[in-house]
Design a protein around this motif. Structure first.
Motif, PDB file in Angstrom:
ATOM      1  N   LEU A 100       0.832  -1.206   0.000  1.00 46.84           N
ATOM      2  CA  LEU A 100       0.000   0.000   0.000  1.00 46.84           C
ATOM      3  C   LEU A 100       0.870   1.261   0.000  1.00 46.84           C
ATOM      4  CD1 LEU A 100      -3.024   0.868   0.142  1.00 46.84           C
ATOM      5  CD2 LEU A 100      -2.713   1.111   2.595  1.00 46.84           C
ATOM      6  N   GLU A 101       1.916   1.257   0.828  1.00 44.08           N
ATOM      7  CA  GLU A 101       2.808   2.426   0.903  1.00 44.08           C
ATOM      8  C   GLU A 101       3.538   2.657  -0.412  1.00 44.08           C
ATOM      9  OE1 GLU A 101       3.768   2.153   5.696  1.00 44.08           O
ATOM     10  OE2 GLU A 101       5.079   1.154   4.252  1.00 44.08           O
ATOM     11  N   ASN A 102       3.896   1.555  -1.083  1.00 42.76           N
ATOM     12  CA  ASN A 102       4.531   1.682  -2.394  1.00 42.76           C
ATOM     13  C   ASN A 102       3.639   2.462  -3.355  1.00 42.76           C
ATOM     14  OD1 ASN A 102       7.109   0.136  -3.505  1.00 42.76           O
ATOM     15  ND2 ASN A 102       6.405  -0.952  -1.683  1.00 42.76           N
ATOM     16  N   VAL A 103       2.356   2.123  -3.340  1.00 40.94           N
ATOM     17  CA  VAL A 103       1.432   2.751  -4.287  1.00 40.94           C
ATOM     18  C   VAL A 103       1.116   4.193  -3.868  1.00 40.94           C
ATOM     19  CG1 VAL A 103      -0.804   2.514  -5.444  1.00 40.94           C
ATOM     20  CG2 VAL A 103       0.494   0.469  -4.827  1.00 40.94           C
ATOM     21  N   MET A 104       1.090   4.446  -2.556  1.00 37.68           N
ATOM     22  CA  MET A 104       0.760   5.790  -2.063  1.00 37.68           C
ATOM     23  C   MET A 104       1.921   6.771  -2.169  1.00 37.68           C
ATOM     24  SD  MET A 104      -1.173   4.805   1.484  1.00 37.68           S
ATOM     25  CE  MET A 104      -1.072   6.491   2.133  1.00 37.68           C
ATOM     26  N   GLU A 105       3.137   6.239  -2.225  1.00 36.65           N
ATOM     27  CA  GLU A 105       4.340   7.066  -2.071  1.00 36.65           C
ATOM     28  C   GLU A 105       4.374   8.294  -2.984  1.00 36.65           C
ATOM     29  OE1 GLU A 105       6.623   6.910   0.143  1.00 36.65           O
ATOM     30  OE2 GLU A 105       8.121   8.264  -0.687  1.00 36.65           O
ATOM     31  N   ALA A 106       4.252   8.072  -4.287  1.00 37.28           N
ATOM     32  CA  ALA A 106       4.403   9.198  -5.214  1.00 37.28           C
ATOM     33  C   ALA A 106       3.258  10.207  -5.112  1.00 37.28           C
ATOM     34  CB  ALA A 106       4.574   8.680  -6.636  1.00 37.28           C
ATOM     35  N   PRO A 107       1.987   9.764  -5.067  1.00 35.26           N
ATOM     36  CA  PRO A 107       0.927  10.766  -4.911  1.00 35.26           C
ATOM     37  C   PRO A 107       1.140  11.639  -3.673  1.00 35.26           C
ATOM     38  CG  PRO A 107      -0.035   8.675  -5.530  1.00 35.26           C
ATOM     39  CD  PRO A 107       1.429   8.418  -5.300  1.00 35.26           C
ATOM     40  N   VAL A 108       1.544  11.012  -2.563  1.00 34.18           N
ATOM     41  CA  VAL A 108       1.680  11.769  -1.320  1.00 34.18           C
ATOM     42  C   VAL A 108       2.897  12.699  -1.368  1.00 34.18           C
ATOM     43  CG1 VAL A 108       2.163  11.597   1.161  1.00 34.18           C
ATOM     44  CG2 VAL A 108       0.460  10.093   0.107  1.00 34.18           C
ATOM     45  N   TYR A 109       4.040  12.168  -1.821  1.00 34.18           N
ATOM     46  CA  TYR A 109       5.270  12.956  -1.700  1.00 34.18           C
ATOM     47  C   TYR A 109       5.620  13.758  -2.948  1.00 34.18           C
ATOM     48  CZ  TYR A 109       5.929  10.917   2.811  1.00 34.18           C
ATOM     49  OH  TYR A 109       5.737  10.564   4.126  1.00 34.18           O
ATOM     50  N   VAL A 110       5.053  13.384  -4.092  1.00 36.15           N
ATOM     51  CA  VAL A 110       5.314  14.175  -5.301  1.00 36.15           C
ATOM     52  C   VAL A 110       4.160  15.144  -5.558  1.00 36.15           C
ATOM     53  CG1 VAL A 110       5.762  14.087  -7.772  1.00 36.15           C
ATOM     54  CG2 VAL A 110       6.736  12.345  -6.271  1.00 36.15           C
ATOM     55  N   LYS A 111       2.938  14.638  -5.410  1.00 33.84           N
ATOM     56  CA  LYS A 111       1.776  15.490  -5.700  1.00 33.84           C
ATOM     57  C   LYS A 111       1.185  16.132  -4.450  1.00 33.84           C
ATOM     58  CE  LYS A 111      -0.305  13.542  -9.885  1.00 33.84           C
ATOM     59  NZ  LYS A 111      -1.414  12.653 -10.298  1.00 33.84           N
ATOM     60  N   SER A 112       1.741  15.804  -3.279  1.00 26.43           N
ATOM     61  CA  SER A 112       1.217  16.326  -2.008  1.00 26.43           C
ATOM     62  C   SER A 112      -0.272  16.035  -1.833  1.00 26.43           C
ATOM     63  CB  SER A 112       1.452  17.836  -1.893  1.00 26.43           C
ATOM     64  OG  SER A 112       2.791  18.135  -2.097  1.00 26.43           O
ATOM     65  N   MET A 113      -0.683  14.856  -2.244  1.00 20.05           N
ATOM     66  CA  MET A 113      -2.070  14.443  -2.056  1.00 20.05           C
ATOM     67  C   MET A 113      -2.279  14.101  -0.585  1.00 20.05           C
ATOM     68  SD  MET A 113      -3.985  11.197  -3.839  1.00 20.05           S
ATOM     69  CE  MET A 113      -3.924  11.762  -5.526  1.00 20.05           C
ATOM     70  N   PRO A 114      -3.431  14.476   0.003  1.00 16.01           N
ATOM     71  CA  PRO A 114      -3.687  14.084   1.401  1.00 16.01           C
ATOM     72  C   PRO A 114      -3.632  12.564   1.533  1.00 16.01           C
ATOM     73  CG  PRO A 114      -5.358  15.627   0.621  1.00 16.01           C
ATOM     74  CD  PRO A 114      -4.522  15.264  -0.576  1.00 16.01           C
ATOM     75  N   LYS A 115      -3.116  12.105   2.691  1.00 18.77           N
ATOM     76  CA  LYS A 115      -2.855  10.674   2.833  1.00 18.77           C
ATOM     77  C   LYS A 115      -4.102   9.809   2.735  1.00 18.77           C
ATOM     78  CE  LYS A 115       1.598  10.121   4.903  1.00 18.77           C
ATOM     79  NZ  LYS A 115       2.448   9.886   6.052  1.00 18.77           N
ATOM     80  N   ASP A 116      -5.214  10.282   3.300  1.00 17.54           N
ATOM     81  CA  ASP A 116      -6.401   9.417   3.265  1.00 17.54           C
ATOM     82  C   ASP A 116      -6.944   9.268   1.844  1.00 17.54           C
ATOM     83  OD1 ASP A 116      -6.723  12.073   3.824  1.00 17.54           O
ATOM     84  OD2 ASP A 116      -8.676  11.868   4.792  1.00 17.54           O
TER      85      ASP A 116
END
Lengths: 245, 215
Positions: A100-116
């Protein structure tokens, strides 16, 4: 110029030292095209793919992405790469993160998408590639086929406009190839633009809109896979096909 | 039994010395980790001048005895009104930083190139990919040699006795000379060092096991 071109390559040249790997490559990929690059190892097909998202920088020629010429010296290549998904032969999942973290990584840290939100989208993608039950598992516990499907989900999480696949099934045990190809096929049917370096002639025939045969850094022949495989016009294409089919 | 009596009679003083040894080491290694990370980055920067700076630093540290470095820091820094404690800490940090730089350089370079490429292909900057993808894996890989370096630093801190820090080794030699009985107190101090190293080894092992849970 035209908006329907996803990516257009003109007179692309690339050398590694004395080795001239790509010679005057011209290629145009339209939106929703599925293109297979085929050719023997060393023909330059992987290098061409890597040039498309600037993991390798061209020596000369033009790369026009979504109507805009990308100047590799001045353009923000990270912005371009955000729109160009890449799947590698050896997966390159992040081993210190769960699926799950692998898939979330780029949206969260590159696009600054909220974690939820990123989590919800990642869960949807994992469901799509059939790995909902592996969310909290680390990559080392997955089979090769599962790893590659996570890698596809990870790339899709950035909502790319085009997906590049660099021999996505070459590192897999034969019985795991099918699950990855069917995921890719689904993606193609949804209209994703795809450029695939592959040795899977069956997949190319079934899914690709057209195929490109490269030899020695040059494009030898381009055509609909059915025509290209059954009635190659060039002797070299024929020889190559005889050796792999 | 004579030895045991001496051990019991002197333990409050030895414990104090042990705490100072421990403080010196922990603070010095903590600072050395940052120095090491900094010079590791210089080494992998692929910018010649920066690589040279790192090479010169590592050459200086490796090419001179630690006791000389400690004295230079001591005389140099106390002249600037820096305390004895901090001059020793900085001397030890300067020394260990070079070895830790090499540990980090090795562990960063040991991470598969594909990891950086995967990060970049998702649109990460090189810095972000380094921070989020490479360093967490490199730190994990650096844990065993870092633990080893900590143990070396712990034992090396005994050289602080030469400039009068009242740490473990100094406690032992002071008792030894006062009572004309070096051997007993050297054996006693060896036990203190062994216990310190043992405790620390167990802690490092536990940390490694915890970090390895994803493998």
């Amino acid at each position: 110029m035209s908006e329907t071109y996803m990516i257009k390559v003109e007179k692309l040249n690339k050398s590694f030292g004395d080795l001239h790997v790509l010679k005057d490559i011209d290629i145009t990929v339209k939106e929703s095209d599925v293109v297979c690059l085929i050719g023997a190892s060393g023909s330059g097909k992987s290098t061409l793919l890597r040039c498309l998202n600037f993991l390798e920088l061209k020596d000369s020629g033009n790369i026009i992405f979504e109507g805009e010429k990308v100047e590799q010296e001045t353009h923000d290549l990270n912005k371009v790469r955000q729109k160009v998904g890449m799947v590698f032969q050896h997966f390159h999942l992040f081993p210190h993160m769960t699926v799950l973290e692998n898939v979330m990584e780029a949206p969260v840290y590159v696009k600054s998408m909220p974690k939820d939100q990123a989590k919800k989208e990642a869960q949807d993608l994992l469901r799509k590639v059939g790995l909902s039950d592996k969310e909290n598992v680390y990559p080392s516990k997955l089979s090769g086929g599962q790893k590659q499907r996570v890698a596809i989900a990870r790339a899709l999480a950035m909502k790319p406009d085009i997906m590049l696949f660099d021999e996505p099934t070459s590192a897999l045990d034969p019985e795991l190839v099918g699950e990855v190809l069917s995921t890719m096929k689904e993606l193609a049917e949804e209209g994703m633009t795809m450029v695939v370096v592959t040795h899977e002639m069956g997949f190319a025939k079934e899914v690709a809109d057209w195929a490109v045969y490269l030899h020695d850094g040059k494009i030898v022949e381009v055509g609909h896979p059915e025509d290209l495989f059954n009635n190659p016009k060039e002797e070299r294409t024929k020889n190559f096909l005889d050796s792999v089919l | 039994m004579d030895l045991l009596t001496k051990f019991i009679d002197t333990y409050p003083v030895f414990i104090k010395g042990m705490l100072l040894t421990f403080q010196l080491t922990v603070v010095a290694v903590f600072i050395a980790i940052f120095i090491g990370l900094f010079f590791a980055f210089l080494k992998i920067s692929k910018i010649k001048v920066l690589e040279w700076i790192a090479d010169i630093y590592i050459f200086l540290v490796r090419g001179t005895p630690l006791v000389v470095q400690i004295f230079i820091f001591y005389f140099g820094l106390t002249a600037l009104d820096i305390s004895q404690f901090w001059s020793v800490v900085l001397g030890l940090a300067f020394h260990n930083g070079a070895y830790i730089a090499e540990i980090f350089r090795g562990s960063i370079q040991s991470i598969d190139k594909g990891q950086m490429e995967a990060g970049r292909s998702l649109g990460m900057t090189a810095g972000l990919a380094m921070r989020r993808i490479i360093l967490p894996q490199a730190f994990r890989r650096a844990m065993p040699p870092l633990g080893n370096q900590f143990i070396i630093a712990l034992k090396d801190s005994s050289l602080a006795s030469f400039i009068g820090m009242y740490e473990l080794f100094n406690v032992a030699t002071t008792y030894g000379s006062n009572e004309y009985d070096y051997m007993s107190y050297l054996l006693i101090v060896a036990v203190y060092y062994l216990v310190l190293v043992l405790i620390f080894s167990v802690l490092v092992n536990m940390a490694e096991k915890k970090m390895a849970s994803s493998d």
